[in-house]
Scaffold this motif. Sequence first.
Motif, PDB file in Angstrom:
ATOM      1  N   VAL A 147      -0.545   8.290   1.176  1.00 35.77           N
ATOM      2  CA  VAL A 147       0.134   7.145   2.241  1.00 35.77           C
ATOM      3  C   VAL A 147       1.590   7.741   2.715  1.00 35.77           C
ATOM      4  CG1 VAL A 147       1.217   4.699   3.989  1.00 35.77           C
ATOM      5  CG2 VAL A 147      -0.548   4.907   1.879  1.00 35.77           C
ATOM      6  N   GLU A 148       1.857   8.349   4.155  1.00 42.22           N
ATOM      7  CA  GLU A 148       2.294   9.054   4.616  1.00 42.22           C
ATOM      8  C   GLU A 148       3.704   8.371   4.985  1.00 42.22           C
ATOM      9  OE1 GLU A 148       0.598  13.807   5.629  1.00 42.22           O
ATOM     10  OE2 GLU A 148       0.646  12.497   6.905  1.00 42.22           O
ATOM     11  N   ARG A 149       3.394   7.429   6.032  1.00 42.70           N
ATOM     12  CA  ARG A 149       4.759   6.482   6.928  1.00 42.70           C
ATOM     13  C   ARG A 149       3.557   4.971   6.818  1.00 42.70           C
ATOM     14  NH1 ARG A 149       2.159  11.089   9.313  1.00 42.70           N
ATOM     15  NH2 ARG A 149       3.693  13.042   9.845  1.00 42.70           N
TER      16      ARG A 149
ATOM     17  N   THR B  58       9.483   4.494   8.101  1.00 43.72           N
ATOM     18  CA  THR B  58       9.013   3.236   8.663  1.00 43.72           C
ATOM     19  C   THR B  58       9.766   2.923   9.985  1.00 43.72           C
ATOM     20  OG1 THR B  58       8.684   2.436   5.578  1.00 43.72           O
ATOM     21  CG2 THR B  58       9.673   0.351   7.214  1.00 43.72           C
ATOM     22  N   LEU B  59       8.375   2.438  10.519  1.00 38.89           N
ATOM     23  CA  LEU B  59       9.151   2.110  11.929  1.00 38.89           C
ATOM     24  C   LEU B  59       8.623   0.273  11.487  1.00 38.89           C
ATOM     25  CD1 LEU B  59       7.716   3.853  14.664  1.00 38.89           C
ATOM     26  CD2 LEU B  59      10.413   3.477  13.819  1.00 38.89           C
TER      27      LEU B  59
ATOM     28  N   ARG C  16       3.779   7.530  18.899  1.00 41.39           N
ATOM     29  CA  ARG C  16       3.726   8.463  18.779  1.00 41.39           C
ATOM     30  C   ARG C  16       4.280   9.362  18.172  1.00 41.39           C
ATOM     31  NH1 ARG C  16       0.841   6.690  23.451  1.00 41.39           N
ATOM     32  NH2 ARG C  16       2.347   6.729  25.164  1.00 41.39           N
ATOM     33  N   LEU C  17       4.961   9.478  19.220  1.00 41.74           N
ATOM     34  CA  LEU C  17       6.883  10.290  18.399  1.00 41.74           C
ATOM     35  C   LEU C  17       6.587  10.241  16.724  1.00 41.74           C
ATOM     36  CD1 LEU C  17       9.118  10.229  21.381  1.00 41.74           C
ATOM     37  CD2 LEU C  17       7.794  12.516  20.857  1.00 41.74           C
ATOM     38  N   PHE C  18       7.067   9.110  16.435  1.00 44.05           N
ATOM     39  CA  PHE C  18       6.412   8.908  14.416  1.00 44.05           C
ATOM     40  C   PHE C  18       6.164   9.394  13.813  1.00 44.05           C
ATOM     41  CE2 PHE C  18       6.253   6.592  10.945  1.00 44.05           C
ATOM     42  CZ  PHE C  18       7.001   6.538  10.296  1.00 44.05           C
ATOM     43  N   LEU C  19       4.583   9.668  14.084  1.00 49.02           N
ATOM     44  CA  LEU C  19       3.109  10.311  13.913  1.00 49.02           C
ATOM     45  C   LEU C  19       3.757  11.429  14.063  1.00 49.02           C
ATOM     46  CD1 LEU C  19       0.393   7.861  15.679  1.00 49.02           C
ATOM     47  CD2 LEU C  19       1.477   7.499  12.742  1.00 49.02           C
ATOM     48  N   ASP C  20       4.260  11.597  14.764  1.00 49.66           N
ATOM     49  CA  ASP C  20       4.414  13.286  15.035  1.00 49.66           C
ATOM     50  C   ASP C  20       5.557  13.934  13.748  1.00 49.66           C
ATOM     51  OD1 ASP C  20       2.065  14.132  16.118  1.00 49.66           O
ATOM     52  OD2 ASP C  20       3.301  14.202  18.603  1.00 49.66           O
TER      53      ASP C  20
ATOM     54  N   MET D 149       0.327  -1.062   0.248  1.00 43.81           N
ATOM     55  CA  MET D 149      -0.443  -0.343   0.292  1.00 43.81           C
ATOM     56  C   MET D 149       0.602   1.605   0.046  1.00 43.81           C
ATOM     57  SD  MET D 149      -3.014   0.707   0.624  1.00 43.81           S
ATOM     58  CE  MET D 149      -4.485   2.319   0.796  1.00 43.81           C
ATOM     59  N   ALA D 150       1.596   1.185   0.505  1.00 41.91           N
ATOM     60  CA  ALA D 150       2.764   2.220   1.039  1.00 41.91           C
ATOM     61  C   ALA D 150       3.116   2.321  -0.881  1.00 41.91           C
ATOM     62  CB  ALA D 150       4.149   2.343   2.135  1.00 41.91           C
ATOM     63  N   ALA D 151       4.232   1.772  -0.618  1.00 37.09           N
ATOM     64  CA  ALA D 151       4.796   1.584  -2.419  1.00 37.09           C
ATOM     65  C   ALA D 151       3.629   2.163  -3.540  1.00 37.09           C
ATOM     66  CB  ALA D 151       5.398   0.060  -3.243  1.00 37.09           C
ATOM     67  N   ARG D 152       2.720   1.647  -3.385  1.00 39.65           N
ATOM     68  CA  ARG D 152       1.872   2.170  -4.776  1.00 39.65           C
ATOM     69  C   ARG D 152       0.930   3.128  -4.895  1.00 39.65           C
ATOM     70  NH1 ARG D 152       0.300  -2.358  -8.367  1.00 39.65           N
ATOM     71  NH2 ARG D 152      -2.139  -2.618  -9.268  1.00 39.65           N
ATOM     72  N   HIS D 153       0.358   3.149  -3.171  1.00 38.03           N
ATOM     73  CA  HIS D 153      -0.095   4.261  -3.192  1.00 38.03           C
ATOM     74  C   HIS D 153       0.270   5.805  -2.266  1.00 38.03           C
ATOM     75  CE1 HIS D 153      -3.247   1.949  -5.151  1.00 38.03           C
ATOM     76  NE2 HIS D 153      -3.738   1.360  -4.759  1.00 38.03           N
TER      77      HIS D 153
END
Length: 297
Positions: A118-120, A227-228, A279-283, A110-114
């Motif tokens: 998709v941000e992360r 990516t995490l 949570r930090l990653f999302l920010d 999904m991340a690769a194709r769209h």
Amino acid sequence: MPDLVRPTAVASLPAGQVEYRLERRGDTVVVVFHGGHVRASLALGEDVFAAADCTLLAPSRPGYGRTPLSTGSSVEGHTDVVRALCADLGITRVAAVVGVSGGGPTAATMAARHADLVERLILVSAVGWLPYPDRRTRLGAHVVFATGTEAVTWAGIHALTRLAPDVCLRLMMSSLSTRPVGEVIAALRAEDRDLLLSLFAQMRSGRGFLNDLRPTPDATARIDQPTLVIATRTDGGVPFAHAQSLASTIRNAQLVESRAHTHLVWLGPDWLAIAERIRLFLDTDPTAAVGPARSGT
């Protein structure tokens, strides 16, 4: 036992019917692809996103729940279906797509194709593109999760959760950790035991699990989002080598090593620290590279 079951809806899209669960909260949207034997109605490992006030979309992958195998049965096809579902629901940006266990290849694809949506990317105990599972496990899966036997297999496990919970826990946890099962069971808190029994009482494979075993094109070289990759070395369900491979082949990936004893890293002693890392990653700014893969929370 805790109730993990949440209400779901069904969307009728041009590609077919797809079951999903949408929990609207804040403006940050997270899409979660759950693992094998799990469908959209089972809310597992999502507390970190609820605590961050994220809107959560969880679709049932093909063959699970009320998503038929005919609705985008390939990983690539299903990501197109989920993009159409997002558009149908008015979702124009996804802060993170999350792949748990067998949902890993779908999230990564999904991340690769769209990438414009998709941000992360977050991968939790995720299957990658190393050979999986081993030949013995694959052959066994085609016996116990075949169309004629899957319902019987799970009926037996569901009965064990009620009639012999200790036996059920030993049976199920023996495949989810590389540590001696006695040690794993002894380390569980009472609330962990209740959660696990509630989960095992609801799991089904449908036609989805055998579909998960089909090969799919490796998407890692096409992923540019931060990516995490979260995993534990004592995972008996998905070898830690999958996490290492994902973290080394995705350009902007960090490997976060959990100290959990099992595949279910949310039960690990360091989950609160990992949740804070998420949570930090999302920010963080999704356009900034996260640097080379590294371990530790």
